[in-house]
Design a protein around this motif. Structure first.
Motif, short mmCIF file in Angstrom:
data_model
loop_
_atom_site.label_atom_id
_atom_site.label_comp_id
_atom_site.label_asym_id
_atom_site.label_seq_id
_atom_site.Cartn_x
_atom_site.Cartn_y
_atom_site.Cartn_z
N LEU A 1 -1.72 13.90 -3.83
CA LEU A 1 -2.12 13.17 -2.69
C LEU A 1 -3.41 13.70 -2.39
N ALA A 2 -4.13 13.10 -1.71
CA ALA A 2 -5.45 13.19 -1.13
C ALA A 2 -5.29 13.74 0.55
N ARG A 3 -5.45 14.77 0.89
CA ARG A 3 -5.01 15.14 2.16
C ARG A 3 -6.22 14.84 3.18
N ILE A 4 -5.84 14.08 4.25
CA ILE A 4 -6.90 13.97 5.20
C ILE A 4 -7.32 14.97 6.15
N PRO A 5 -8.59 15.34 6.15
CA PRO A 5 -9.10 16.49 6.96
C PRO A 5 -8.70 16.51 8.30
N LYS A 6 -8.02 17.29 8.93
CA LYS A 6 -7.33 17.36 10.39
C LYS A 6 -8.54 17.25 11.37
N ASN A 7 -9.79 17.97 11.16
CA ASN A 7 -10.73 17.96 12.28
C ASN A 7 -11.92 17.01 11.70
N GLY A 8 -11.81 16.19 10.69
CA GLY A 8 -12.88 15.21 10.16
C GLY A 8 -13.06 14.01 10.96
N PRO B 1 -1.26 9.96 9.81
CA PRO B 1 -0.57 10.56 8.59
C PRO B 1 -1.62 11.51 8.28
N ASP B 2 -0.93 12.65 7.31
CA ASP B 2 -1.99 13.53 6.85
C ASP B 2 -2.30 13.02 5.56
N ALA B 3 -1.79 12.02 4.82
CA ALA B 3 -2.19 11.56 3.48
C ALA B 3 -1.76 10.17 3.38
N ILE B 4 -2.29 9.15 2.75
CA ILE B 4 -2.00 7.73 2.61
C ILE B 4 -1.93 7.49 1.06
N HIS B 5 -0.76 6.70 0.71
CA HIS B 5 -0.59 6.53 -0.60
C HIS B 5 -0.37 4.92 -0.65
N ILE B 6 -1.27 4.19 -1.28
CA ILE B 6 -1.02 2.73 -1.62
C ILE B 6 -0.41 2.45 -2.84
N ALA B 7 0.78 1.94 -2.99
CA ALA B 7 1.33 1.84 -4.06
C ALA B 7 1.18 0.62 -4.90
N THR B 8 0.73 -0.68 -4.17
CA THR B 8 0.79 -1.83 -4.76
C THR B 8 -0.35 -2.64 -4.35
N GLU B 9 -0.67 -3.60 -5.06
CA GLU B 9 -2.04 -4.29 -4.89
C GLU B 9 -2.19 -5.66 -4.12
N GLY B 10 -0.96 -5.86 -3.60
CA GLY B 10 -0.62 -7.12 -2.66
C GLY B 10 -1.22 -7.25 -1.14
N PRO B 11 -0.72 -8.13 -0.28
CA PRO B 11 -1.44 -8.12 0.97
C PRO B 11 -1.37 -6.79 1.77
N LEU B 12 -0.03 -6.00 1.73
CA LEU B 12 0.04 -4.88 2.38
C LEU B 12 -0.97 -3.69 1.93
N GLY B 13 -0.97 -3.70 0.62
CA GLY B 13 -1.97 -2.64 0.00
C GLY B 13 -3.33 -2.95 0.33
N LEU B 14 -3.86 -4.16 0.08
CA LEU B 14 -5.25 -4.63 0.38
C LEU B 14 -5.40 -4.44 1.71
N TYR C 1 -8.21 -0.55 5.90
CA TYR C 1 -8.21 0.55 6.81
C TYR C 1 -8.86 1.83 6.39
N CYS C 2 -8.36 2.25 5.36
CA CYS C 2 -8.98 3.53 4.83
C CYS C 2 -10.31 3.55 5.05
N LYS C 3 -10.89 2.47 3.96
CA LYS C 3 -12.40 2.35 3.74
C LYS C 3 -13.19 2.32 5.15
N GLN C 4 -12.64 1.66 6.41
CA GLN C 4 -13.29 1.36 7.66
C GLN C 4 -13.28 2.55 8.33
N ARG C 5 -12.33 3.47 8.25
CA ARG C 5 -12.27 4.63 8.77
C ARG C 5 -12.55 5.88 8.07
N GLY C 6 -12.85 5.70 6.73
CA GLY C 6 -13.56 6.79 5.94
C GLY C 6 -12.45 7.86 5.48
N LEU C 7 -11.27 7.51 5.45
CA LEU C 7 -9.99 8.28 4.92
C LEU C 7 -9.89 8.28 3.64
#
Length: 346
Positions: free
Chosen positions: A328-335, A73-86, A91-97
């Motif tokens: 939305l927060a864009r994910i850097p393409k070449n980051g 994805p070019d951007a990720i939005h987490i809408a809820t705080e349940g198992p999928l959101g968690l 995922y985002c934190k481990q990859r620095g996204l």
């Protein structure tokens, strides 16, 4: 733009969160974006105790990570705080996204009502969950200020819309009952405070459109009330338009999208003067807010349906989606994308 939208709230749930997310996805796809939804039905899931329509995607980590990696994805939005959101947050934190999130539901209050868990504990979790989010989207100015006061970082205002083609004035003959017809639409659960409406001694007919864990109890206690279960699409629109007043007794909703649907149908709103109603009913010409709900209903019945309709026409799902897109927060393409531990170890 390729957007990954992760949400624990999805069909078959019927609520304002699901309606909002589906409408925004449709609008974003219509203007040329590619939205991929990551929802419980894509994973092994189990019914939430007491809420079988809510599905919990426990243990979704490996499959969710694989799907997100494949989608890129070019951007990720987490809408809820349940198992999928968690899992998506991890995922985002481990990859620095970078990612954005939204605050839809007062889970801390709901859990407190059911289990007695202190609000401070519930909000500590919610504050932690959203702490890594670039922006936390909230539906009303009052909620925005509350989140700031509770220590949430970077909350921003993200308004709502309504389908004014589906929800419009129609014949009142759809419900052949004694008038006035007073209608509630939504989940039938303790946090919705429905009994504050049902216990009122007021002439007319009361309808409850919806379902939930409190339905059987309330049906036994109030046999004169019409409980008709969930309704959808055209049928729901007919129920709303046939009412003379829409009653919204909740004291915990963050917005209350169904109030806009009622107003678009030419039906005035009666509610308590609390957050949610206070941010939707901004004119005395379209609704009455009072601590005495019976008084609010009586006064709302005197309002002009045409004023209600004109008021609702100000709310657009397209504007809502464009506002969402800007946040939305864009994910850097070449980051660099940090490899997670399971990738490094393999």
């Amino acid at each position: 733009m390729k957007l990954a939208l992760i949400t624990d709230a999805w069909l078959p749930q019927t609520n304002g969160v699901v309606t909002t997310l589906r409408a925004v996805c449709n609008e974003l796809n219509a203007i040329g974006h590619s939205v991929e939804t990551f929802t419980p039905d894509l994973f092994r899931n189990w019914p939430c105790p007491g809420y079988p329509e809510i599905r919990l995607a426990l243990g979704c980590g490996p499959k969710l990570r694989t799907r997100l990696d494949r989608f890129e994805p070019d951007a990720i939005h987490i809408a809820t705080e349940g198992p999928l959101g968690l899992t998506a947050r991890r995922y985002c934190k481990q990859r620095g996204l970078p990612f954005t999130s939204s605050f839809h539901t007062r889970f801390a209050e709901y859990i407190h009502l059911r289990t007695g868990l202190p609000l401070s504990v519930g909000y500590a979790y919610l504050r932690w969950f959203h702490s890594e989010s670039v922006r936390v989207m909230a539906a009303t100015p009052a909620l925005l200020e509350e989140l700031k006061a509770r220590g949430f970082k970077n909350p921003v205002l993200w308004s709502r819309g309504v389908d004014t083609e589906l929800f419009r004035p129609r014949s009142k003959d759809f419900l052949p009952d004694a008038h006035p017809v007073m209608l509630y639409v939504g989940r039938v659960a303790i946090e919705k405070n429905i009994e504050a409406f049902l216990e009122l001694d007021i002439p007319g007919t009361k309808y409850v459109v919806g379902d939930g864990p409190q339905r059987q109890e309330l049906e036994r206690k109030y046999p004169e009330v019409h409980f008709v279960g969930y309704k959808y699409g055209e049928e729901l629109a007919r129920y709303l338009a046939a009412a003379d007043v829409f009653v919204f007794p909740s004291r915990t909703d963050t917005f209350g999208l169904v109030m806009l649907e009622a107003l678009a149908s030419g039906v005035p709103v009666a509610a308590f003067p609390v957050e949610g109603p206070k941010d939707v009913i901004l004119s005395r010409r379209v609704g009455c807010l009072d601590e005495y709900l019976k008084k609010a209903i009586t006064e709302a019945l005197q309002l002009d349906p045409e004023d209600c309709r004109r008021y609702a026409l100000q709310y657009s799902w397209r504007d809502c989606a464009l506002q969402f897109e800007r946040y939305l927060a864009r994910i850097p393409k070449n980051g660099p994308r940090s490899a997670a531990w399971w990738q490094r170890s393999s």
